[in-house]
Design an enzyme around this catalytic site. Structure first.
Site, PDB file in Angstrom:
ATOM      1  N   PHE A 216       0.694  -1.121  -0.158  1.00  0.00           N
ATOM      2  CA  PHE A 216      -0.007  -0.045   0.046  1.00  0.00           C
ATOM      3  C   PHE A 216       0.986   1.338  -0.095  1.00  0.00           C
ATOM      4  CE2 PHE A 216      -3.235  -3.010   0.336  1.00  0.00           C
ATOM      5  CZ  PHE A 216      -4.458  -2.369   0.024  1.00  0.00           C
TER       6      PHE A 216
ATOM      7  N   CYS B 196     -14.970   0.731  -0.920  1.00  0.00           N
ATOM      8  CA  CYS B 196     -14.658   0.612   0.320  1.00  0.00           C
ATOM      9  C   CYS B 196     -14.262   1.808   1.032  1.00  0.00           C
ATOM     10  CB  CYS B 196     -13.921  -0.594   0.829  1.00  0.00           C
ATOM     11  SG  CYS B 196     -15.046  -2.336   0.488  1.00  0.00           S
TER      12      CYS B 196
HETATM   13  N1  LIG Z   1     -16.779  -5.072  -2.418  1.00  0.00           N
HETATM   14  C1  LIG Z   1     -15.745  -5.450  -1.399  1.00  0.00           C
HETATM   15  O1  LIG Z   1     -14.589  -5.476  -2.075  1.00  0.00           O
HETATM   16  C2  LIG Z   1     -15.821  -5.478   0.023  1.00  0.00           C
HETATM   17  C3  LIG Z   1     -14.992  -6.053   0.839  1.00  0.00           C
HETATM   18  C4  LIG Z   1     -15.116  -6.116   2.086  1.00  0.00           C
HETATM   19  C5  LIG Z   1     -16.310  -5.511   2.660  1.00  0.00           C
HETATM   20  N2  LIG Z   1     -17.398  -5.151   2.057  1.00  0.00           N
HETATM   21  C6  LIG Z   1     -18.582  -4.472   2.460  1.00  0.00           C
HETATM   22  O2  LIG Z   1     -19.620  -5.821   2.286  1.00  0.00           O
HETATM   23  C7  LIG Z   1     -20.788  -5.071   2.110  1.00  0.00           C
HETATM   24  C8  LIG Z   1     -21.318  -5.399   0.650  1.00  0.00           C
HETATM   25  O3  LIG Z   1     -20.539  -5.000  -0.410  1.00  0.00           O
HETATM   26  P1  LIG Z   1     -20.562  -5.523  -1.796  1.00  0.00           P
HETATM   27  O4  LIG Z   1     -19.394  -5.079  -2.521  1.00  0.00           O
HETATM   28  O5  LIG Z   1     -20.602  -6.888  -1.780  1.00  0.00           O
HETATM   29  O6  LIG Z   1     -21.922  -4.922  -2.308  1.00  0.00           O
HETATM   30  P2  LIG Z   1     -22.755  -5.333  -3.782  1.00  0.00           P
HETATM   31  O7  LIG Z   1     -23.417  -3.646  -3.906  1.00  0.00           O
HETATM   32  O8  LIG Z   1     -21.840  -5.703  -4.784  1.00  0.00           O
HETATM   33  O9  LIG Z   1     -23.957  -6.284  -3.251  1.00  0.00           O
HETATM   34  C9  LIG Z   1     -24.733  -5.995  -2.467  1.00  0.00           C
HETATM   35  C10 LIG Z   1     -26.089  -6.880  -2.723  1.00  0.00           C
HETATM   36  O10 LIG Z   1     -27.338  -6.637  -1.839  1.00  0.00           O
HETATM   37  C11 LIG Z   1     -28.469  -6.792  -2.482  1.00  0.00           C
HETATM   38  N3  LIG Z   1     -29.582  -6.525  -1.579  1.00  0.00           N
HETATM   39  C12 LIG Z   1     -29.820  -5.125  -1.112  1.00  0.00           C
HETATM   40  N4  LIG Z   1     -30.592  -5.311  -0.559  1.00  0.00           N
HETATM   41  C13 LIG Z   1     -31.171  -6.652  -0.131  1.00  0.00           C
HETATM   42  C14 LIG Z   1     -32.205  -7.231   0.524  1.00  0.00           C
HETATM   43  N5  LIG Z   1     -33.428  -6.683   1.201  1.00  0.00           N
HETATM   44  N6  LIG Z   1     -32.363  -8.625   0.139  1.00  0.00           N
HETATM   45  C15 LIG Z   1     -31.554  -9.322  -0.420  1.00  0.00           C
HETATM   46  N7  LIG Z   1     -30.502  -8.576  -1.173  1.00  0.00           N
HETATM   47  C16 LIG Z   1     -30.344  -7.377  -0.998  1.00  0.00           C
HETATM   48  C17 LIG Z   1     -28.074  -5.876  -3.674  1.00  0.00           C
HETATM   49  O11 LIG Z   1     -29.194  -6.150  -4.686  1.00  0.00           O
HETATM   50  C18 LIG Z   1     -26.607  -6.521  -4.026  1.00  0.00           C
HETATM   51  O12 LIG Z   1     -26.757  -7.532  -5.140  1.00  0.00           O
HETATM   52  C19 LIG Z   1     -20.505  -3.724   2.114  1.00  0.00           C
HETATM   53  O13 LIG Z   1     -20.801  -3.210   3.473  1.00  0.00           O
HETATM   54  C20 LIG Z   1     -19.244  -3.467   1.916  1.00  0.00           C
HETATM   55  O14 LIG Z   1     -18.606  -2.333   2.488  1.00  0.00           O
HETATM   56  C21 LIG Z   1     -17.138  -4.902   0.532  1.00  0.00           C
END
Ligand SMILES: NC(=O)c1ccc[n+]([C@@H]2O[C@H](COP(=O)([O-])OP(=O)(O)OC[C@H]3O[C@@H](n4cnc5c(N)ncnc54)[C@H](O)[C@@H]3O)[C@@H](O)[C@H]2O)c1
Length: 432
Positions: free
Chosen positions: A252, A263
């Site tokens: 990093f 994030c």
């Molecule tokens: N993307 C990353 O690299 C990463 C890494 C670590 C942590 N996170 C955290 O994990 C969480 C999810 O991130 P992501 O990137 O996977 O998000 P994303 O937007 O890719 O996916 C979230 C999913 O949740 C679904 N969803 C929303 N409301 C819903 C409901 N009521 N019922 C069913 N499904 C529902 C959406 O349709 C979407 O497909 C966030 O809090 C993020 O900060 C993400």
């Protein structure tokens, strides 16, 4: 074990597929019908290297199921992971938790026997308490336990990160629930992952503090790069020299554009809001956010300088527009600031990205997607290497600029300044 992942996005889908691959039965639930029908038809809605194979294998073995029926998935599972998004609120800098709370209320409707409910979404400290409160409005407290188990995977490396995590953090005071999770993660612990249990609030805090620290490292080296440019010092050598100190570490410390993605930008902002709520000035993180915002403008100004302040009618080609390689994720990518600014000022933009055309630019004037690097660079005045995809690392610039000699702005420092100079290219990079 029987598991349910609610939210089949980057975290839920990768986690679900990988848990199934470890021999568990997993329901991936999403409210997005299109996403679920794609998955049931063997299509992967996101770009993540290696995910297709893991999903396919486990779907065929019937260990991995996709549904929009949250109630069915919850009642068929013992462990329920909440993996929905927690974007920045539209009103302020805080995390928008309405997806999380909505899911909590929906889960509550389907609890008939004991369930472990795990929040994997990144949520501010005390959110676990709130989830517990929502569920306990409907369900006896003896029938569920809310745990925090933040996710640390990186997009583009998600499968590897899931299988070989540095650590698994579990936040709960309930020993039985912690042991259940320990046995779920046992195959990864056996391969060397460290299992660390703490309080629920502690785990929530660890996630935010980690992301803010990594964002700080990026902003720190980017600012050092700004200074290096002025005093003729190579920032890459400085990075190596700093990183060799084991107290600091070399990761990093690579210069580049502002940090982006789904994030760091939202989590740093949300953490400062939590600080304000508890009367604590998180001044370091606040200045990191400011520095990162400034960086987007700084890079755009640099483009202007490279083009001698004449942007109008200049053809600028972007190689890569996602916030990092090996992902299709555009969230908070620096290109989202640079491209609209340049297009507004009359530049003609072409871009190529291995993950295809982006809706984010479809309403912009004079911005078009090209499906090859050659087409994107054709007749360009300036080529900007925006994202460090493998396919941009050994380009034949002589061939690409045969028709017209273009300038190159490499914001990922993929090429050697010396080599590029020797070959006669008009080459600009970061901190060198
Ligand atoms: N993307 C990353 O690299 C990463 C890494 C670590 C942590 N996170 C955290 O994990 C969480 C999810 O991130 P992501 O990137 O996977 O998000 P994303 O937007 O890719 O996916 C979230 C999913 O949740 C679904 N969803 C929303 N409301 C819903 C409901 N009521 N019922 C069913 N499904 C529902 C959406 O349709 C979407 O497909 C966030 O809090 C993020 O900060 C993400």
């Amino acid at each position: 074990m029987k598991i349910c992942m609610i939210g089949a996005g980057y975290v839920g889908l990768v986690g679900g597929a990988c848990f199934a691959d470890l021999g568990n039965t997993v329901y991936c639930v999403d409210k997005n019908k299109n996403k679920i029908s794609m998955l049931n038809n063997g299509e992967i809605p996101i770009y993540e290297p290696g995910l297709n194979e893991v999903v396919k294998k486990n779907y065929l073995s019937k260990r991995l199921k996709f549904t929009t029926d949250l109630s069915l998935a919850v009642s068929s599972s013992d462990i329920i992971f909440i993996c929905v998004g927690t974007p920045t609120s539209k009103k302020n800098r805080s995390a928008d938790l309405h997806f999380v709370f909505k899911v909590a209320a929906e889960i509550a409707k389907s609890i008939k026997k004991f369930k472990i409910i795990i929040c994997k979404s990144t949520v501010p400290v005390t959110t676990g308490d709130k989830i517990e409160k929502i569920i306990s409005k409907r369900v006896n407290k003896k029938l569920f336990e809310v745990i925090s188990n933040p996710e640390f995977l990186r997009e583009g490396e998600a499968i590897r990160d899931f299988r070989f995590p540095d650590r698994i953090v579990v936040g709960s005071n309930n020993k039985k629930a912690i042991n259940k999770l320990k046995s779920l993660y046992e195959p990864l612990i056996k391969k060397g992952a460290k299992f660390f249990s703490t309080s629920r609030r502690g785990a929530e805090m660890i996630k935010y503090a980690s992301n803010a620290f990594l964002a700080t490292k990026i902003s720190y080296i980017n600012e050092i790069a700004n200074l290096c440019e002025k005093i003729n010092v190579n920032v890459e050598e400085v990075s190596i020299g700093i990183g060799l100190d084991q107290r600091i570490g070399g990761r990093f410390l690579r210069v580049g554009p502002a940090y982006g993605g789904s994030c760091f930008p939202k989590d740093t902002k949300a953490l400062t809001v939590t600080g304000e709520m508890y009367n604590t000035d998180l001044s370091i993180i606040k200045s990191v956010i400011k520095s990162n915002e400034k960086r987007k403008i700084l890079l755009t100004t640099r483009v202007k300088r490279i083009l001698s302040n004449k942007i109008k009618n200049k053809k600028i080609s972007f190689l890569g527009v996602t916030f990092k390689p090996n992902t299709d994720d555009m969230r908070q990518s620096t290109s989202l600031t640079m491209i609209p600014f340049l297009s507004k000022n009359g530049a003609k933009i072409t871009y190529y990205d291995p993950t295809g055309k982006k809706n984010e630019f479809s309403s912009l004037k004079n911005v078009s997607f090209c499906n090859t690097i050659d087409n994107a660079c054709n007749n360009a005045d300036l080529v900007i290497i925006h994202t460090e995809w493998e396919e941009f690392k050994a380009l034949d610039f002589k061939k690409l600029s045969k028709k017209k000699k273009f300038k190159i702005f490499d914001i990922r420092n993929l090429y050697s300044v010396k080599d590029m100079k020797k070959k006669g290219f008009n080459y600009y990079s970061i901190g060198r």
